[in-house]
Design a protein around this motif. Structure first.
Motif, short mmCIF file in Angstrom:
data_model
loop_
_atom_site.label_atom_id
_atom_site.label_comp_id
_atom_site.label_asym_id
_atom_site.label_seq_id
_atom_site.Cartn_x
_atom_site.Cartn_y
_atom_site.Cartn_z
N ALA A 161 10.40 54.14 -46.17
CA ALA A 161 10.14 55.71 -45.55
C ALA A 161 9.27 56.47 -46.49
N ASN A 162 9.00 55.63 -47.58
CA ASN A 162 8.15 56.45 -48.44
C ASN A 162 6.55 56.13 -48.17
N ALA B 185 18.54 48.52 -49.02
CA ALA B 185 18.52 49.84 -49.17
C ALA B 185 17.20 50.43 -49.89
N ASN B 186 16.89 49.57 -50.99
CA ASN B 186 15.59 49.89 -51.71
C ASN B 186 14.60 49.67 -50.77
N SER C 94 14.39 49.90 -47.59
CA SER C 94 14.43 51.10 -46.36
C SER C 94 13.68 52.54 -46.96
N VAL C 95 14.11 52.72 -48.40
CA VAL C 95 13.61 54.04 -49.13
C VAL C 95 12.14 53.76 -49.37
#
Lengths: 326, 421
Positions: free
Chosen positions: A172-173, A165-166, A168-169
């Motif tokens: 995205a950033n 999850a980390n 993925s974020v």
């Protein structure tokens, strides 16, 4: 990828890695991208201690990560950073200014923040995959405290999910969907690798199948990441991208081959690099050849005056040169 | 109250609880049911039915007619939405197999000849495992919400108001949801879902975890093919919230009842409502809506999601196992204190100790179950869900195309309260 095996690393390799780390100001950890842990997350992380005395793979992985600083993961981050720096040097040389040549100059500017984040993302993803591959099936929970093993599973799944999850974020950033898509392909391939391994659990693999497994298991992510590093440098020449992809793939292959050749002791955990059905001599030959091809690929795209390029070539030679292998 | 007129009143008939509740729900929905009979519509228990049945004389045919009317009055989805949903399984299969032309879908040039990688020839078993949940005919609730929201956000009043990119959001939301289900089943050690074996029951824990990763990775690629960095960020937030929600669920705090309730609501947002909220926001962004509309869409999704989960938690106590598709009382057995339990704990402080030890001692589950059913907890849960449904319904008026599609969104919101599974 190898945890309880003892990998003998040559002095040349250690030296090459140390110099590279200095060149790219490698911090050796990926903590900067981790969001701060909530109480529950921290408590669960500490719960790993409850697994002491069990044979849950998570325990060994945790030990390797925190005490030994898993080398294979860090090398991947390092390679991405080196390729990033090489790409930036290339860009500078294309626009006429000097590439970086020594570690003494202001290294941190030679790599973009986004590229550093990419390197950290790669490490996070590999670690997540390690954790997820350490999940036990019910049939395997034969010995020891089953409750603790089930807890180990929960922690492994959640820990891996947390890391993914980390990642993925953070991906995205980067605001670069092409990069995100590439890294996602790497993740998908790592899952597929496990399915291949399922089909051939015990015996040594023939060369083509072994090649395919290693590509899926580690080559794909590294290849896609190297290509992404180029994209983040705002370079989009197709042959350069293809070449970087190939470099990443070859480095992963070289790394796996050198691990096969320098390990002593038996494989006691099925998750690790599979055995190859080739003679030692043939394996050496293949490794050496791959090393040469990798260096050729690097030379064909990147300026040889770049410090990062030299460093990367040194690492490759340390891994693949017969003289360096113990 | 036409059905009563059709009945001659002299014949008593005892019809099934389901039948009865459907009738009363329909009446309540239309605002026709007297207050005193409200509990017949909302969660009547079997003893209530037996008490009331002799007093209510309805012909079976009347009841059937009423149900038919109810079904007719329940709006069908717009055709284009239904078509998209019908196509969805195929789209997911394509996304999982990576059979779409790489350059178009992923924007990634696969170097020719660089490696004869079989990445585009996915192992058969992997495909079967990944497709497993998608081929079971799930409710497709999340894509439905996304598609209807997309239509409601469209500025140009056209019927075919959902763009290809918005459709991708619908597909991605279902894929993310499914990936999280696969992992949840491993964490919860569940053997059945939707009355069928789970992925981990069939293929083992490790493979299930990796299949979940695979589905998520493919969903990410589909998301990236939209080419909008903002939308990628919004949807990535869902993934983070899902994990954080799972962590929150594993921790029990020794704190006040209020703090515990707040914790539960936050967890519910992260685990369930976030996906609805962020999908709605994403389609609003893709429709070119301003920030106010985006926020409205987000809030609709969030309230809908909260209501959805509250009803789910309620159904865990009242529904039959067969309807649910998994054993009832599952939450208690997992040590989870959901809204009905938390409400009940206000009446029965003895529940606090059971909550803190996560119902781990023998007989705890049964005791907690009895407490809940003897308390006002279920009704309060339903009441809270109703508040969220009504808030969601209220927001619809602010959407650009609510004149055409607002009713469907209202139906979606209010029909939460009628759900049986």
């Amino acid at each position: 990828m190898l945890f309880s095996q003892i990998v003998r690393r040559s002095p040349q390799w250690k030296r090459a890695v140390a110099e590279a780390e200095k060149l790219v100001s490698y911090s050796g950890s990926y903590l900067s991208l981790q969001s701060s842990l909530s109480d529950e997350e921290a408590n669960l992380a500490l719960s790993v201690r409850k697994l002491l005395g069990t044979k849950h793979p998570l325990l060994q992985t945790a030990k390797d990560l925190f005490y030994n600083g898993n080398n294979s993961i860090q090398t991947r981050g390092l390679v991405v950073l080196l390729v990033s720096q090489a790409a930036n040097d290339l860009k500078r040389s294309l626009s006429g200014s000097q590439p970086s040549t020594s570690a003494g100059t202001d290294c941190s500017e030679k790599i973009l923040t986004k590229q550093r984040h990419l390197a950290e993302i790669v490490e996070i993803v590999y670690t997540a995959n390690l954790l997820h591959r350490g999940v036990l099936d019910v049939a395997q929970m034969t010995s020891g405290n089953v409750e603790k093993l089930k807890l180990g599973n929960k922690l492994a799944v959640l820990g891996g999910d947390f890391l993914l999850a980390n990642a993925s974020v953070a991906l995205a950033n980067l605001c670069a969907p092409q990069v995100t898509s590439s890294v996602a392909q790497g993740i998908a391939d790592m899952s597929e690798a496990e399915f291949l391994s399922l089909k051939h659990p015990d015996r040594a693999l023939p060369q083509d199948l072994w090649d395919r497994t290693i590509y899926l298991q580690s080559g794909s992510l590294l290849a896609h990441s190297c290509k992404s590093a180029i994209l983040l440098a705002d370079l989009d020449d197709q042959s350069l991208l293809d070449n970087s992809f190939t470099i990443g793939r070859r480095v992963a292959l070289i790394y796996a081959l050198s691990e096969i050749l320098t390990t002593n002791g038996s494989v006691n955990n099925k998750r690790e690099t599979p055995e190859i059905d080739m003679s030692r001599q043939e394996t050496f030959d293949w490794l050496e050849n791959q090393g040469k091809l990798a260096i050729e690929s690097i030379n064909s795209s990147f300026p040889s005056s770049s410090g990062a390029v030299r460093s990367l070539k040194q690492i490759i030679r340390a891994l693949s040169d017969r003289k360096c292998l113990v | 109250m036409d059905f009563l007129k059709r009945c001659n009143g002299s014949t008593l008939c005892y019809f099934t609880k389901r039948c009865q509740r459907a009738c009363f729900s329909a009446l309540a929905y239309k605002g026709l049911l007297p207050e005193s009979m409200m509990d017949l519509a909302y969660g009547s228990t079997s003893h209530t039915v037996r008490r009331m049945a002799p007093q209510i004389a309805l012909r079976r045919s009347c009841a059937t007619t009423l149900i038919q009317e109810q079904l007719k009055s329940k709006r069908e989805l717009p055709q284009f939405v239904q078509q998209h949903l019908d196509r969805l399984q195929l789209e997911v299969t394509g996304a999982l197999a990576g059979t779409v032309n790489d350059v178009i879908l992923y924007g990634v040039h696969r170097p020719a000849g660089a490696v004869e990688t079989p990445s585009n020839k996915i192992s058969f078993e992997l495909q079967e495992m990944a497709k497993y949940y998608f081929s079971q005919g799930g409710k497709l609730y999340r894509p439905t919400v996304a598609l209807l929201m997309a239509a409601s956000c469209s500025h140009d009043r056209m019927l075919e108001a959902v763009s290809e990119n918005q459709y991708k959001i619908a597909v991605v939301s279902e894929m993310i949801h499914t990936a999280s289900l696969v992992h949840d089943d491993v964490i919860d050690e569940s053997d059945t879902r939707r009355n069928r074996p789970t992925v981990n029951a069939l293929w083992g824990n490790k493979m299930a975890v990796l299949v979940g990763d695979y589905i998520l990775a493919k969903a990410t690629q589909l998301l990236c093919s939209i080419g909008n960095a903002q939308v990628v960020s919004i949807m990535a937030q869902i993934i983070e919230d899902l994990v954080k929600g799972e962590f929150m669920q594993m921790g029990v705090r020794d704190s006040s009842s209020e703090a515990r309730f707040l914790h539960y609501m936050q967890k519910t947002y992260k685990k369930t409502a976030s996906l609805f909220a962020n999908s709605c926001k994403s389609v609003a962004v893709l429709a070119g809506c301003n920030e106010n509309i985006q926020r409205t869409a987000f809030e609709y999704g969030k309230n809908l999601g909260m209501a959805f989960q509250l009803i789910d938690d309620l159904l865990d106590f009242v529904a039959q196992s067969a309807t649910l598709g998994k054993p009832a009382g599952a939450d208690l057995k997992l040590g989870l204190a959901t809204a009905p339990v938390l409400f009940a704990a206000r009446e029965y402080p003895e529940l606090d100790r059971l909550i803190l030890r996560r119902f781990s001692e023998s007989n705890d589950v049964q005791k907690a179950w009895d407490f809940v059913l003897n308390s006002d907890g279920l009704r309060q849960t339903r009441q809270l869900a109703r508040q969220h449904c009504e808030e969601a319904a209220r927001l619809i008026a602010f959407l650009p195309n609510s004149a055409h599609f607002g009713e469907h969104l209202t139906d979606l919101a209010m029909s939460q309260l009628d759900r049986e599974h």
